[in-house]
Structures are given as C-alpha cells and as structure tokens.
Enzyme design. Structure first.
Site, PDB file in Angstrom:
ATOM      1  N   ALA A   1       0.851  -1.188   0.000  1.00  0.00           N
ATOM      2  CA  ALA A   1       0.000   0.000   0.000  1.00  0.00           C
ATOM      3  C   ALA A   1       0.884   1.234   0.000  1.00  0.00           C
ATOM      4  O   ALA A   1       2.029   1.200   0.473  1.00  0.00           O
ATOM      5  CB  ALA A   1      -0.909   0.008   1.231  1.00  0.00           C
ATOM      6  N   ASP A   2       0.337   2.306  -0.533  1.00  0.00           N
ATOM      7  CA  ASP A   2       1.010   3.594  -0.435  1.00  0.00           C
ATOM      8  C   ASP A   2      -0.056   4.653  -0.201  1.00  0.00           C
ATOM      9  O   ASP A   2      -1.065   4.690  -0.903  1.00  0.00           O
ATOM     10  CB  ASP A   2       1.808   3.933  -1.687  1.00  0.00           C
ATOM     11  CG  ASP A   2       2.690   5.137  -1.438  1.00  0.00           C
ATOM     12  OD1 ASP A   2       3.750   4.966  -0.801  1.00  0.00           O
ATOM     13  OD2 ASP A   2       2.307   6.256  -1.812  1.00  0.00           O
ATOM     14  N   THR A   3       0.166   5.483   0.800  1.00  0.00           N
ATOM     15  CA  THR A   3      -0.795   6.519   1.157  1.00  0.00           C
ATOM     16  C   THR A   3      -0.177   7.887   0.944  1.00  0.00           C
ATOM     17  O   THR A   3       0.950   8.138   1.377  1.00  0.00           O
ATOM     18  CB  THR A   3      -1.230   6.366   2.628  1.00  0.00           C
ATOM     19  OG1 THR A   3      -1.792   5.060   2.814  1.00  0.00           O
ATOM     20  CG2 THR A   3      -2.261   7.411   3.019  1.00  0.00           C
TER      21      THR A   3
END
Length: 192
Positions: free
Chosen positions: A70-72
């Site tokens: 994931a990347d936020t």
C-alpha cells in the site's frame, strides 16, 4: 482469516490494522525509494503506481507468496503531499492543509509472486483540517509527531486539528481494511 500475506511495508500502523483484523502476515518491506511524482500525475495514479512497485519489488525477491502493498498520500487539490523531509517541509504541508479538506489516497496492491498476477484498488477519504494558532502549530512541529506521516499528521495519534470527514478511518491510518476485505471477497480464485 485464511489468507497469509507478505506485507511489503515496515509501517507499524499497517501491521496493527492487519493484526487487529485477524489476518496472518509476515513483514518484508520493499525498501523502494519513493520518487516524487512527475508533474501532472494524478494523486490516485501516483499512489496506485507506488503500491504496485512496492509489491513487485518484494515479489521479485520472494518468488512465491501473496504480497500486500500500500502507499498513502495526501492531496490538496492536485498537489501531492508525501512524508515531510524535515520540519520546514512539515510546516509547509500543515499550512497548506489548514482550513481545508484534504484527500487521503491509498493505493492498494495484492500481488501473486508465483504467477505473476495482481489486483489493485484505490481508496479515498477526506480529512478536515482546522486552522491552527501559531503556538499550536509550533508546538506540534516541535513534537516531531509529523515525522514519517503523509501530509505531516496522523489521525491515529488523535491530533486534535484533524477529523475524518468522509470515507474510511483505516484508510487515513494507512490501510483501507474495508477495501482489502472487498478485494479478497470479490476474487476468491486469485487467492488459490
């Protein structure tokens, strides 16, 4: 839960969310250097691409397993806010968000290292950021709580100047648990 993931992240917040939801996982951070977005790249596209690149990096190294990456990022309009590089950068980000709604965008990628096949999704939540007094801002910046956090804040730290105004709370923390469950439920053959 019946799925065991290889989490391509060192984030303690992502580990906590997965553990609280009962998922089995091991941690193998991708160590991908997150490049700044190119001009004109949409925030959702940028987050999705980074999540895929993180998953792919771990899949290439591991050769087997179900990788979860994931990347936020935060975005004010089209401006993408990653993790601040220093105190001055954190102040710039905080000032930019004060008095505005900020989008919190997480790209999510499930990658089968042995095939290779992948599934992706993007989750967007909205955080309302109230204006700060000079002393509040200075105190927050001096605390160092902005370090390692997209946009320079962490809703999970109960920072009193941000509230989730729409969407998933867990997304704002860094891993959209509802969207992960939806992906798993919608693609049971992918997990086999």
């Amino acid at each position: 839960m019946t799925h065991t993931f290889i989490l391509a992240s060192a984030s303690p917040r992502r580990r906590q969310l997965l553990a609280e939801a009962g998922y089995s996982f091991e941690v193998d951070p991708s160590d991908l250097i997150e490049s700044e977005p190119l001009a004109g790249v949409a925030p959702a596209e940028y987050a999705a691409d980074l999540a895929w690149r993180k998953a792919r990096a771990v899949a290439d190294r591991r050769k087997t397993g179900l990788i979860l990456a994931a990347d936020t990022v935060c975005a004010v309009g089209a401006e993408i806010l990653n993790k601040p590089i220093d105190r001055d950068d954190a102040e710039r980000m905080i000032r930019l968000q004060e008095g505005h709604d900020t989008e919190v965008i997480t790209g999510l990628c499930l990658y089968r290292a042995d095939r290779p096949e992948w599934l992706g999704a993007v989750e967007i939540s909205v955080v309302r950021f109230r204006p700060l007094s000079d002393s509040e801002r200075r105190s927050y910046l001096d605390s160092g709580r902005w370090e390692g956090k997209s946009g320079g804040y962490g809703v999970q730290d109960h920072d009193p100047f941000v509230t989730v105004a729409g969407g998933s709370f867990s997304n704002v923390v860094g891993l959209p648990m509802e969207r992960l469950a939806e992906l798993l439920a919608a693609h049971p053959n992918f997990m086999k």
